[in-house]
Design a protein around this motif. Sequence first.
Motif, PDB file in Angstrom:
ATOM      1  N   LYS A  34       0.819  -1.206   0.000  1.00  0.00           N
ATOM      2  CA  LYS A  34       0.000   0.000   0.000  1.00  0.00           C
ATOM      3  C   LYS A  34       0.857   1.262   0.000  1.00  0.00           C
ATOM      4  O   LYS A  34       0.386   2.333  -0.343  1.00  0.00           O
ATOM      5  N   TYR A  35       2.122   1.156   0.351  1.00  0.00           N
ATOM      6  CA  TYR A  35       3.029   2.295   0.344  1.00  0.00           C
ATOM      7  C   TYR A  35       3.810   2.427  -0.965  1.00  0.00           C
ATOM      8  O   TYR A  35       4.680   3.282  -1.085  1.00  0.00           O
ATOM      9  N   LEU A  36       3.505   1.574  -1.931  1.00  0.00           N
ATOM     10  CA  LEU A  36       4.210   1.571  -3.208  1.00  0.00           C
ATOM     11  C   LEU A  36       3.246   1.900  -4.346  1.00  0.00           C
ATOM     12  O   LEU A  36       2.098   1.482  -4.322  1.00  0.00           O
ATOM     13  N   ASP A  37       3.732   2.646  -5.352  1.00  0.00           N
ATOM     14  CA  ASP A  37       2.870   3.050  -6.467  1.00  0.00           C
ATOM     15  C   ASP A  37       3.187   2.367  -7.783  1.00  0.00           C
ATOM     16  O   ASP A  37       2.409   2.435  -8.716  1.00  0.00           O
ATOM     17  N   GLY A  38       4.303   1.738  -7.912  1.00  0.00           N
ATOM     18  CA  GLY A  38       4.668   1.089  -9.159  1.00  0.00           C
ATOM     19  C   GLY A  38       6.169   0.944  -9.249  1.00  0.00           C
ATOM     20  O   GLY A  38       6.899   1.233  -8.303  1.00  0.00           O
ATOM     21  N   GLN A  39       6.633   0.484 -10.399  1.00  0.00           N
ATOM     22  CA  GLN A  39       8.060   0.334 -10.599  1.00  0.00           C
ATOM     23  C   GLN A  39       8.422   0.644 -12.035  1.00  0.00           C
ATOM     24  O   GLN A  39       7.559   0.654 -12.910  1.00  0.00           O
ATOM     25  N   PHE A  40       9.699   0.933 -12.273  1.00  0.00           N
ATOM     26  CA  PHE A  40      10.169   1.193 -13.620  1.00  0.00           C
ATOM     27  C   PHE A  40      11.618   0.725 -13.734  1.00  0.00           C
ATOM     28  O   PHE A  40      12.312   0.561 -12.744  1.00  0.00           O
ATOM     29  N   ARG A  41      12.031   0.496 -14.956  1.00  0.00           N
ATOM     30  CA  ARG A  41      13.406   0.052 -15.215  1.00  0.00           C
ATOM     31  C   ARG A  41      14.197   1.235 -15.766  1.00  0.00           C
ATOM     32  O   ARG A  41      13.737   1.965 -16.628  1.00  0.00           O
ATOM     33  N   THR A  48      11.480   1.199  -7.515  1.00  0.00           N
ATOM     34  CA  THR A  48      10.114   1.192  -7.014  1.00  0.00           C
ATOM     35  C   THR A  48       9.752   2.590  -6.547  1.00  0.00           C
ATOM     36  O   THR A  48      10.529   3.240  -5.843  1.00  0.00           O
ATOM     37  N   LEU A  49       8.576   3.047  -6.942  1.00  0.00           N
ATOM     38  CA  LEU A  49       8.095   4.370  -6.583  1.00  0.00           C
ATOM     39  C   LEU A  49       7.316   4.299  -5.275  1.00  0.00           C
ATOM     40  O   LEU A  49       6.386   3.516  -5.135  1.00  0.00           O
ATOM     41  N   LEU A  50       7.720   5.103  -4.304  1.00  0.00           N
ATOM     42  CA  LEU A  50       7.018   5.170  -3.024  1.00  0.00           C
ATOM     43  C   LEU A  50       5.807   6.083  -3.122  1.00  0.00           C
ATOM     44  O   LEU A  50       5.844   7.102  -3.809  1.00  0.00           O
ATOM     45  N   ASN A  51       4.755   5.748  -2.410  1.00  0.00           N
ATOM     46  CA  ASN A  51       3.581   6.609  -2.299  1.00  0.00           C
ATOM     47  C   ASN A  51       3.847   7.555  -1.128  1.00  0.00           C
ATOM     48  O   ASN A  51       3.504   7.271   0.013  1.00  0.00           O
ATOM     49  N   THR A  52       4.499   8.684  -1.419  1.00  0.00           N
ATOM     50  CA  THR A  52       4.908   9.594  -0.345  1.00  0.00           C
ATOM     51  C   THR A  52       3.718  10.235   0.349  1.00  0.00           C
ATOM     52  O   THR A  52       3.788  10.527   1.542  1.00  0.00           O
TER      53      THR A  52
END
Length: 64
Positions: A34-41, A48-52
């Motif tokens: 729930k604290y993560l929004d997605g990921q990218f290479r 991994t993108l955090l849901n700040t």
Amino acid sequence: LVAGLLVDSMVDIIDVPIITFQPLPEGLDHEAQKYLDGQFRWRDTVFTLLNTDLLLQGIIVNQG
């Protein structure tokens, strides 16, 4: 609200187009996810993108 995050290291500052983000892999712990929004290479590394917004919701700042 002014806030900061303490990190171990910083690689670079980059602009990542929203279309580049991929969904998180299945099987992650629901509480952590729930604290993560997605990921990218980027450069052969997955980030991994955090849901700040959600991370900072629980912080109470005493400004007195």
